[in-house]
Design a protein around this motif. Structure first.
Motif, PDB file in Angstrom:
ATOM      1  N   VAL A  87       0.851  -1.183   0.000  1.00  0.00           N
ATOM      2  CA  VAL A  87       0.000   0.000   0.000  1.00  0.00           C
ATOM      3  C   VAL A  87       0.892   1.241   0.000  1.00  0.00           C
ATOM      4  CG1 VAL A  87      -0.202   0.044   2.541  1.00  0.00           C
ATOM      5  CG2 VAL A  87      -1.960   1.116   1.125  1.00  0.00           C
ATOM      6  N   LYS A  88       0.506   2.238  -0.773  1.00  0.00           N
ATOM      7  CA  LYS A  88       1.284   3.478  -0.862  1.00  0.00           C
ATOM      8  C   LYS A  88       1.278   4.190   0.490  1.00  0.00           C
ATOM      9  CE  LYS A  88       0.086   4.091  -5.760  1.00  0.00           C
ATOM     10  NZ  LYS A  88      -0.720   4.877  -6.732  1.00  0.00           N
ATOM     11  N   ALA A  89       2.436   4.724   0.849  1.00  0.00           N
ATOM     12  CA  ALA A  89       2.566   5.383   2.154  1.00  0.00           C
ATOM     13  C   ALA A  89       1.593   6.539   2.292  1.00  0.00           C
ATOM     14  CB  ALA A  89       4.000   5.864   2.355  1.00  0.00           C
ATOM     15  N   VAL A  90       1.415   7.319   1.237  1.00  0.00           N
ATOM     16  CA  VAL A  90       0.543   8.478   1.304  1.00  0.00           C
ATOM     17  C   VAL A  90      -0.904   8.053   1.502  1.00  0.00           C
ATOM     18  CG1 VAL A  90       0.249   8.599  -1.218  1.00  0.00           C
ATOM     19  CG2 VAL A  90      -0.057  10.663   0.182  1.00  0.00           C
ATOM     20  N   VAL A  91      -1.275   6.900   0.922  1.00  0.00           N
ATOM     21  CA  VAL A  91      -2.640   6.383   1.057  1.00  0.00           C
ATOM     22  C   VAL A  91      -2.892   5.922   2.485  1.00  0.00           C
ATOM     23  CG1 VAL A  91      -4.199   4.532   0.351  1.00  0.00           C
ATOM     24  CG2 VAL A  91      -2.857   5.761  -1.366  1.00  0.00           C
ATOM     25  N   GLU A  92      -1.958   5.132   3.020  1.00  0.00           N
ATOM     26  CA  GLU A  92      -2.144   4.639   4.381  1.00  0.00           C
ATOM     27  C   GLU A  92      -2.124   5.780   5.394  1.00  0.00           C
ATOM     28  OE1 GLU A  92      -0.214   1.743   7.811  1.00  0.00           O
ATOM     29  OE2 GLU A  92       0.793   1.885   5.877  1.00  0.00           O
ATOM     30  N   ARG A  93      -1.225   6.748   5.179  1.00  0.00           N
ATOM     31  CA  ARG A  93      -1.113   7.862   6.123  1.00  0.00           C
ATOM     32  C   ARG A  93      -2.392   8.703   6.137  1.00  0.00           C
ATOM     33  NH1 ARG A  93       3.556   9.122   4.840  1.00  0.00           N
ATOM     34  NH2 ARG A  93       3.102  10.640   3.190  1.00  0.00           N
ATOM     35  N   ALA A  94      -2.939   9.000   4.966  1.00  0.00           N
ATOM     36  CA  ALA A  94      -4.165   9.794   4.894  1.00  0.00           C
ATOM     37  C   ALA A  94      -5.326   9.053   5.553  1.00  0.00           C
ATOM     38  CB  ALA A  94      -4.494  10.117   3.444  1.00  0.00           C
ATOM     39  N   TYR A  95      -5.381   7.766   5.314  1.00  0.00           N
ATOM     40  CA  TYR A  95      -6.429   6.954   5.930  1.00  0.00           C
ATOM     41  C   TYR A  95      -6.305   6.975   7.451  1.00  0.00           C
ATOM     42  CZ  TYR A  95      -8.626   2.726   7.763  1.00  0.00           C
ATOM     43  OH  TYR A  95      -9.356   1.849   8.517  1.00  0.00           O
ATOM     44  N   PRO A 112      -6.718  -1.145  -6.866  1.00  0.00           N
ATOM     45  CA  PRO A 112      -5.310  -1.330  -7.247  1.00  0.00           C
ATOM     46  C   PRO A 112      -4.519  -0.031  -7.274  1.00  0.00           C
ATOM     47  CG  PRO A 112      -6.775  -1.716  -9.114  1.00  0.00           C
ATOM     48  CD  PRO A 112      -7.645  -1.629  -7.904  1.00  0.00           C
ATOM     49  N   THR A 113      -5.197   1.123  -7.430  1.00  0.00           N
ATOM     50  CA  THR A 113      -4.460   2.394  -7.458  1.00  0.00           C
ATOM     51  C   THR A 113      -3.939   2.791  -6.077  1.00  0.00           C
ATOM     52  OG1 THR A 113      -6.462   3.753  -7.140  1.00  0.00           O
ATOM     53  CG2 THR A 113      -5.850   3.180  -9.412  1.00  0.00           C
ATOM     54  N   ASP A 114      -4.409   2.110  -5.025  1.00  0.00           N
ATOM     55  CA  ASP A 114      -3.899   2.377  -3.680  1.00  0.00           C
ATOM     56  C   ASP A 114      -2.539   1.714  -3.450  1.00  0.00           C
ATOM     57  OD1 ASP A 114      -6.190   3.777  -3.008  1.00  0.00           O
ATOM     58  OD2 ASP A 114      -7.197   2.030  -2.125  1.00  0.00           O
ATOM     59  N   TYR A 115      -2.108   0.886  -4.411  1.00  0.00           N
ATOM     60  CA  TYR A 115      -0.934   0.052  -4.205  1.00  0.00           C
ATOM     61  C   TYR A 115       0.129   0.306  -5.269  1.00  0.00           C
ATOM     62  CZ  TYR A 115      -3.619  -2.416  -0.720  1.00  0.00           C
ATOM     63  OH  TYR A 115      -4.343  -2.713   0.415  1.00  0.00           O
ATOM     64  N   GLN A 116       1.357  -0.024  -4.912  1.00  0.00           N
ATOM     65  CA  GLN A 116       2.439   0.051  -5.879  1.00  0.00           C
ATOM     66  C   GLN A 116       3.178  -1.284  -5.918  1.00  0.00           C
ATOM     67  OE1 GLN A 116       4.456   3.365  -3.915  1.00  0.00           O
ATOM     68  NE2 GLN A 116       6.231   2.025  -3.494  1.00  0.00           N
ATOM     69  N   ALA A 117       3.635  -1.626  -7.101  1.00  0.00           N
ATOM     70  CA  ALA A 117       4.364  -2.881  -7.287  1.00  0.00           C
ATOM     71  C   ALA A 117       5.793  -2.728  -6.738  1.00  0.00           C
ATOM     72  CB  ALA A 117       4.383  -3.282  -8.746  1.00  0.00           C
TER      73      ALA A 117
END
Length: 487
Positions: free
Chosen positions: A421-429, A475-480
């Motif tokens: 999960v992208k750091a910015v996504v998890e942090r905002a959540y 899937p846009t919440d994540y990065q490979a």
């Protein structure tokens, strides 16, 4: 990526829900690692007298596997464990389980893009996807009271009940007045010569609308499944209304408090001064509200004393309270709950760049919708941080998480690379969730919902239906994560 291998830690309600959903989606390379000798999780471990669920059985069950033969509306531990065992058999889950195997450590290998698990028997296991389903209520806790180890009598935690110890005619001390004690105190009170119940904080109690389901009920539920669905829907609405009260409606919370007050005062009327001891001094909903009809009447019995003074120390012969009184004791039963905020302990979990999960969680655990953590690719958690419910059924949440897991695994299978999960996504959540929690009733008292620093790490701050609407894999919440394969 070929069909990914999946390792699930834990064969309780969460692990079984995860396995069923994955199998439905065509994933069969599943290994479930269970340290005990059977399925069931907390319902295998908690065998204390009177152990039962405080959520009605028609709702405390998988939506796709209703049980028309629940013995009671609020079924007891043997029936729930039997249900879990039957579901594991029905969905061919046992074939995937390795019993007697505990995971001690897990490390993400950036050269292979896989997890390496260290097992208690000295083996290692490599897997593409790691799923933690160890729950929040699996590790009992006992407070570090001075002299605890000097006690000459017998003692045990309610979650590890010692059925070989005879309680009849003994002087028994119960330390703690949470959900477990509320259930076992009425069961052991008639057997005790004397029973001391040590209360640090009183719980709010509501009437328990329990009833036996007769053979007629069973026939109707089986022949007319819509009737059981109606029962499930009714109880969903009622328990969700508690979440509405805690989250959105102070007038509704005040109404629930009045109902609790009338119920508890009526039950305490036979013992002068008892109601003043059992009536809580914090906002209703701050701790889990419990359903009980027989707990306060047990406290009102002549052989029982509710002690609200703190415990100063434990001696070989008993317990000394802060007022200097020594209470002679033969058996101590710890009803002091679980290490609910120590998520995934004591496993050592190492992610990208050697980061340690427990160091990352030093200020309190957090995860995106309770399931994924930045820097720990292809790792998901069932019943993780901030997914506990203040009023509803955790199985409802587990089914949502299992569907999320299924979509996640489908995505990595098609993309052929680990996802984090992208750091910015998890942090905002996390900021959004903690902001809601900071203004919630759960921030207004000490409880197992909170860490020592005051961060609420267990509870979801909104309604169950809102979790279902929001917690969908995107899937846009994540990065490979590129795999650094050796040359």
């Amino acid at each position: 990526m070929d069909a990914p291998s999946i390792a699930i830690i834990g064969a309780g309600l969460g692990g079984i829900a995860a396995a069923i959903e994955l199998k439905r989606s065509g994933h069969d390379d599943i290994t479930i690692l269970e340290k005990a000798s059977d399925v069931g999780g907390v319902w295998r471990d908690n065998t204390y007298p009177g152990a039962a669920c405080d959520v009605p059985s028609p709702f405390y069950s998988y939506s796709y596997e209703p049980n028309p033969r629940w013995p009671r509306r609020f079924s007891q531990q043997p029936a729930i464990l039997g249900y879990i065992s039957d579901v594991a058999d029905t969905y061919d889950v046992r074939r995937h389980i390795r019993f007697g195997v505990e995971v001690t450590a897990a490390r993400f290998d950036e050269t292979t893009g896989r997890w390496t698990l260290e097992l208690s028997n000295g083996e290692t296991l490599d897997t593409d996807v790691l799923v933690h389903a160890v729950g929040q209520l699996s590790r009992p806790t006992t407070p570090a009271i001075p002299g605890r180890d000097t006690f000459a009598g017998e003692s045990f935690h309610s979650a590890r009940w010692d059925h070989d110890i005879t309680l009849d005619g003994k002087r028994i001390a119960v330390i703690g007045t949470g959900a477990s004690a509320i259930q076992f105190v009425p069961e052991i009170q008639p057997r005790a010569a004397h029973l001391d119940v040590y209360q640090r904080s009183a719980p709010y109690l509501l009437p328990r609308p329990d009833r036996e389901f007769t053979e007629l009920h069973h026939k109707v539920f089986k022949l007319l499944p819509a009737t059981q669905l109606a029962e499930r829907g009714t109880w969903y609405g009622l328990v969700e209304s508690l979440s509405v009260a805690w989250v959105y409606s102070k007038p509704l919370a005040a109404l629930v408090r009045r109902v609790s007050h009338a119920h508890m005062k009526r039950q305490a009327k036979d013992k002068p001064g008892l109601f003043e001891k059992v009536w809580p001094d914090y906002p209703i909903g701050c701790k889990r509200v419990l359903f009980a009809n027989d707990y306060i009447p047990a406290l009102a019995q002549p052989n029982t004393e509710l002690i609200t003074d703190g415990i100063r120390e434990i001696t070989p012969n008993g317990i000394i309270t802060t007022d200097g009184t020594e209470h002679p004791t033969d058996v101590i039963i710890w009803g002091t709950g679980f290490k609910a905020t120590e998520f995934l302990a004591p496993m050592k979990i190492t992610g990208l760049g050697g980061r340690d999960l427990h160091e990352q969680w030093a200020d309190g655990a957090s995860a995106y919708y309770g399931m994924t953590v930045t820097g720990f690719p292809n790792m998901l958690i069932m019943y993780g941080p901030n997914t506990n419910t203040g009023g509803g059924s955790i199985i409802y949440f587990l089914e949502i998480q299992a569907a999320y897991l299924r979509d996640f695994v489908d995505a990595i299978a098609s993309r052929g690379a680990p996802l984090t999960v992208k750091a910015v996504v998890e942090r905002a959540y996390d900021q959004r969730i903690q902001k809601k929690l900071a203004g919630s009733v759960w921030s207004q008292c000490e409880s197992w919902y909170r860490t020592a620093s005051g961060r609420v790490t267990t509870n979801w701050p909104l309604l169950g239906i809102e979790y279902k609407r929001e917690a969908k894999f995107d899937p846009t919440d994540y990065q490979a994560i590129p795999v650094k394969r050796h040359a």
